[in-house]
Design an enzyme around this catalytic site. Sequence first.
Site, PDB file in Angstrom:
ATOM      1  N   LYS A 116     -41.928  -4.590 -47.787  1.00 33.17           N
ATOM      2  CA  LYS A 116     -41.107  -3.675 -48.572  1.00 33.17           C
ATOM      3  C   LYS A 116     -41.074  -4.070 -50.046  1.00 33.17           C
ATOM      4  CE  LYS A 116     -38.059  -1.758 -45.029  1.00 33.17           C
ATOM      5  NZ  LYS A 116     -38.878  -2.126 -43.882  1.00 33.17           N
ATOM      6  N   GLU A 200     -31.040  -3.391 -52.529  1.00 28.36           N
ATOM      7  CA  GLU A 200     -31.188  -2.091 -53.164  1.00 28.36           C
ATOM      8  C   GLU A 200     -29.834  -1.384 -53.214  1.00 28.36           C
ATOM      9  OE1 GLU A 200     -35.650  -0.424 -52.058  1.00 28.36           O
ATOM     10  OE2 GLU A 200     -33.935   0.193 -50.852  1.00 28.36           O
ATOM     11  N   HIS A 235     -31.011   3.747 -37.614  1.00 29.27           N
ATOM     12  CA  HIS A 235     -32.277   3.933 -38.332  1.00 29.27           C
ATOM     13  C   HIS A 235     -33.450   4.302 -37.429  1.00 29.27           C
ATOM     14  CE1 HIS A 235     -30.225   2.353 -41.876  1.00 29.27           C
ATOM     15  NE2 HIS A 235     -29.831   1.323 -41.141  1.00 29.27           N
ATOM     16  N   ARG A 291     -50.083   4.709 -40.295  1.00 30.66           N
ATOM     17  CA  ARG A 291     -50.525   5.070 -38.948  1.00 30.66           C
ATOM     18  C   ARG A 291     -50.144   6.510 -38.674  1.00 30.66           C
ATOM     19  NH1 ARG A 291     -45.474   5.260 -36.812  1.00 30.66           N
ATOM     20  NH2 ARG A 291     -43.955   3.708 -37.485  1.00 30.66           N
TER      21      ARG A 291
END
Length: 495
Positions: A116, A200, A235, A291
């Site tokens: 990330k 973040e 999530h 993918r």
Amino acid sequence: MFDKVLVANRGEIAIRVMRACRELDVKSVAVYSDADKNSLFAKYADESYHIGGPSPGDSYLNIPRILEVAEKSGADAVHPGYGFLAENPHLGDECSKQGMKLIGPSGSVIEAMGSKIESRKLMEKAGVPVIPGNSKGVTDPDEALKIAEAIGYPVIVKASAGGGGIGMRTVYEEDELLRALESTQSVAESAFGDSTVFIEKYVEEPRHIEFQILADEHGNTIHVADRECSIQRRHQKLIEEAPSPIMTDELRDQMGSTAVKAASAIDYTNAGTVEFLYSHGEFYFLEMNTRIQVEHPITEVVTGVDLVKEQLKIASGRELCCSQEDIQVRGHAIECRINAEDPLADFAPNPGKITGYRSPGGPGVRVDSGVYMNYTIPPYYDSMISKLIVWGSTRNEAITRMRRALSEYIILGVKTTIPFHKSMMLSPNFWEAKLHTHFVDEYRKEIMDNMAKIIQKDKEMETRLKSTFLPSKRVAAISAAVNSHLTSTMTNNKK
């Protein structure tokens, strides 16, 4: 085109890839563990090979064993599906050493997008908007406090190597931050072997909107429109739809061109997905999945592009099937993930034997499944039973069609998420498309209350239908059909 493709995966995605191979006149090779010896995908393939015990580490994550089978079977390419090795950068390198092609992007791209922090840096460099935050790992508590203060609470602490919502924690106040930092580092180390975390700005009530990407080896990159994936729990996506209910032609052009820019900046090839968070007219890069996605069928349904066949064609060296101008969105599609989970017990996995199974059908209905009657869902892997996809000319028609299809879907022997999806299709807020990633939590009481009623009603239906699944009834029905066919054949022969 390839002569033979080994599918390094299991379940419905393995069958999906094999179907694409069959349409392209390419032979398919399945690999299966002890737990999957009676699985549908192993029977569907042209060739099947046992590769190890039920543990993923002994089978579907065992690169040397998989490539040993690939060489033995004469496969000239490997398709990793999604999950397991699909985003493992080492698989492509090992395939190349043995003269085989990995159907996917390069290992270096997979590795860069798997971090990330690294992906965030690359997107910033490419001019792609990212969520406010730091672009390097954080280990020092004092540094973490300074970053959070500069960004402004709430913030989210993320594992750099994370995925699927693992290693993420939201922090609303300063005194929570150090505990969150410590716990996230611990989870990251345990789950990914990498304790690196970063911070973040937490975007409240965002929509999760993603763009499907196709890129060939000749420099052509396009997006194949958008998907809304905001209905999630922890999530993990539960329901997806295409297009996003808020999408306009102008917004699609803006977000789509940004997704293409992101893919082009890293020399991406094959199929991939650029994911964004959207809130109050602004969108930010979230991550890139290197993918095919679980939810790819809804894009296929609304655009007419067979994404898996395109994967195979691109990997074999062909150019893209179409240009950006050729991509048109027609109607609306919804996908419900049908999992062997108990939605009333916080979606706890519920593996076991399917004692009754009848899938829905009719206009605009598609079921991607890897199960059958009397199949035992093993406890070692993802709990997905199938993906139920419907298409309608409008979003409202798609919702009503999904309601109808869910009412036809009968699975006995294990608890499933079907009641949850039925409840969602009745939700006024879902109908009004008031979607965000915390939708399920916000309307939890309404959803739970509806589910309780639905499950009670379904039990009454199950009682009426159970007799149709009894072996004696099935044998009698088959015998009657055979006798009818034989009688008809003999009669016709006498004429």
